[in-house]
Design a protein around this motif. Structure first.
Motif, PDB file in Angstrom:
ATOM      1  N   TYR A   1       1.713  -6.628  19.436  1.00 51.31           N
ATOM      2  CA  TYR A   1       2.715  -5.870  20.175  1.00 51.31           C
ATOM      3  C   TYR A   1       2.721  -4.418  19.707  1.00 51.31           C
ATOM      4  N   THR A   2       3.016  -3.536  20.646  1.00 53.68           N
ATOM      5  CA  THR A   2       3.200  -2.135  20.278  1.00 53.68           C
ATOM      6  C   THR A   2       4.577  -1.990  19.644  1.00 53.68           C
ATOM      7  N   SER A   3       4.842  -0.832  19.058  1.00 58.39           N
ATOM      8  CA  SER A   3       6.152  -0.626  18.424  1.00 58.39           C
ATOM      9  C   SER A   3       7.266  -0.662  19.465  1.00 58.39           C
ATOM     10  N   GLU A   4       6.985  -0.169  20.680  1.00 56.70           N
ATOM     11  CA  GLU A   4       7.982  -0.206  21.757  1.00 56.70           C
ATOM     12  C   GLU A   4       8.276  -1.646  22.164  1.00 56.70           C
ATOM     13  N   GLU A   5       7.234  -2.456  22.266  1.00 59.75           N
ATOM     14  CA  GLU A   5       7.418  -3.861  22.631  1.00 59.75           C
ATOM     15  C   GLU A   5       8.151  -4.626  21.535  1.00 59.75           C
ATOM     16  N   ALA A   6       7.924  -4.253  20.280  1.00 56.99           N
ATOM     17  CA  ALA A   6       8.634  -4.897  19.175  1.00 56.99           C
ATOM     18  C   ALA A   6      10.125  -4.580  19.245  1.00 56.99           C
ATOM     19  N   GLU A   7      10.479  -3.347  19.582  1.00 59.56           N
ATOM     20  CA  GLU A   7      11.888  -2.974  19.741  1.00 59.56           C
ATOM     21  C   GLU A   7      12.518  -3.728  20.910  1.00 59.56           C
ATOM     22  N   LEU A   8      11.780  -3.811  22.019  1.00 62.46           N
ATOM     23  CA  LEU A   8      12.285  -4.571  23.170  1.00 62.46           C
ATOM     24  C   LEU A   8      12.471  -6.036  22.798  1.00 62.46           C
ATOM     25  N   GLY A   9      11.589  -6.559  21.970  1.00 58.44           N
ATOM     26  CA  GLY A   9      11.696  -7.945  21.525  1.00 58.44           C
ATOM     27  C   GLY A   9      12.974  -8.185  20.737  1.00 58.44           C
ATOM     28  N   LYS A  10      13.337  -7.221  19.891  1.00 61.72           N
ATOM     29  CA  LYS A  10      14.585  -7.351  19.124  1.00 61.72           C
ATOM     30  C   LYS A  10      15.788  -7.328  20.056  1.00 61.72           C
ATOM     31  N   GLU A  11      15.756  -6.460  21.060  1.00 60.11           N
ATOM     32  CA  GLU A  11      16.845  -6.417  22.034  1.00 60.11           C
ATOM     33  C   GLU A  11      16.873  -7.690  22.869  1.00 60.11           C
ATOM     34  N   LEU A  12      15.683  -8.227  23.171  1.00 66.25           N
ATOM     35  CA  LEU A  12      15.598  -9.438  23.983  1.00 66.25           C
ATOM     36  C   LEU A  12      16.245 -10.634  23.291  1.00 66.25           C
ATOM     37  N   ILE A  13      16.185 -10.672  21.988  1.00 62.40           N
ATOM     38  CA  ILE A  13      16.809 -11.779  21.260  1.00 62.40           C
ATOM     39  C   ILE A  13      18.317 -11.768  21.504  1.00 62.40           C
ATOM     40  N   GLN A  14      18.915 -10.577  21.445  1.00 61.35           N
ATOM     41  CA  GLN A  14      20.348 -10.465  21.686  1.00 61.35           C
ATOM     42  C   GLN A  14      20.676 -10.752  23.154  1.00 61.35           C
ATOM     43  N   LEU A  15      19.841 -10.225  24.059  1.00 60.50           N
ATOM     44  CA  LEU A  15      20.076 -10.454  25.489  1.00 60.50           C
ATOM     45  C   LEU A  15      19.936 -11.926  25.839  1.00 60.50           C
ATOM     46  N   ASP A  16      18.993 -12.596  25.183  1.00 56.24           N
ATOM     47  CA  ASP A  16      18.785 -14.016  25.469  1.00 56.24           C
ATOM     48  C   ASP A  16      20.002 -14.838  25.038  1.00 56.24           C
ATOM     49  N   ALA A  17      20.601 -14.476  23.906  1.00 53.79           N
ATOM     50  CA  ALA A  17      21.814 -15.182  23.467  1.00 53.79           C
ATOM     51  C   ALA A  17      22.943 -14.955  24.473  1.00 53.79           C
ATOM     52  N   ARG A  18      23.061 -13.729  24.956  1.00 58.74           N
ATOM     53  CA  ARG A  18      24.090 -13.412  25.960  1.00 58.74           C
ATOM     54  C   ARG A  18      23.829 -14.165  27.255  1.00 58.74           C
ATOM     55  N   LEU A  19      22.564 -14.224  27.658  1.00 58.91           N
ATOM     56  CA  LEU A  19      22.179 -14.935  28.877  1.00 58.91           C
ATOM     57  C   LEU A  19      22.478 -16.426  28.747  1.00 58.91           C
TER      58      LEU A  19
END
Length: 114
Positions: free
Chosen positions: A50-68
């Motif tokens: 993963y690129t650094s941008e994709e790694a940051e999105l991945g961290k946000e996705l973990i939180q979004l997935d819990a919310r979802l």
């Protein structure tokens, strides 16, 4: 667009759809299923490195997935409550129409002698 960005975009669309309650429930369910299917196909295309941008999105996705997950559980609970209410209403209506339908014969004495 990378698979991680598509997954992030689809997750945000799904959260927005679940948070707005103005749409018709059947329409909302159909759109939710469609977005979940799209997310599933995009998820299969996510591979490291993963690129650094994709790694940051991945961290946000973990939180979004819990919310979802919380939003989906809330919708599921709401639908289950409505189904139980409809079943209770149906049962109550059946009892009103024929109140002697389910009488218990427990404790009844039957004399065999003549």
């Amino acid at each position: 667009m990378s698979a991680v960005k598509q997954f992030y975009r689809l997750t945000n669309q799904l959260i927005e759809l679940l948070e707005k309650s103005q749409t018709d429930r059947d329409q909302k369910i159909a759109q939710t299923e469609s977005l979940l299917d799209q997310r599933e196909t995009v998820m299969k295309g996510i591979f490291p490195p993963y690129t650094s941008e994709e790694a940051e999105l991945g961290k946000e996705l973990i939180q979004l997935d819990a919310r979802l997950t919380r939003l989906l559980e809330a919708d599921k609970d709401l639908i289950q409550k409505e189904i139980k209410g409809l079943q209770a209403k149906k049962e109550s209506n059946a009892k009103y129409i024929n109140p002697y339908q389910n009488l218990s014969t427990d404790g009844m004495f039957y004399d065999k002698r003549k």
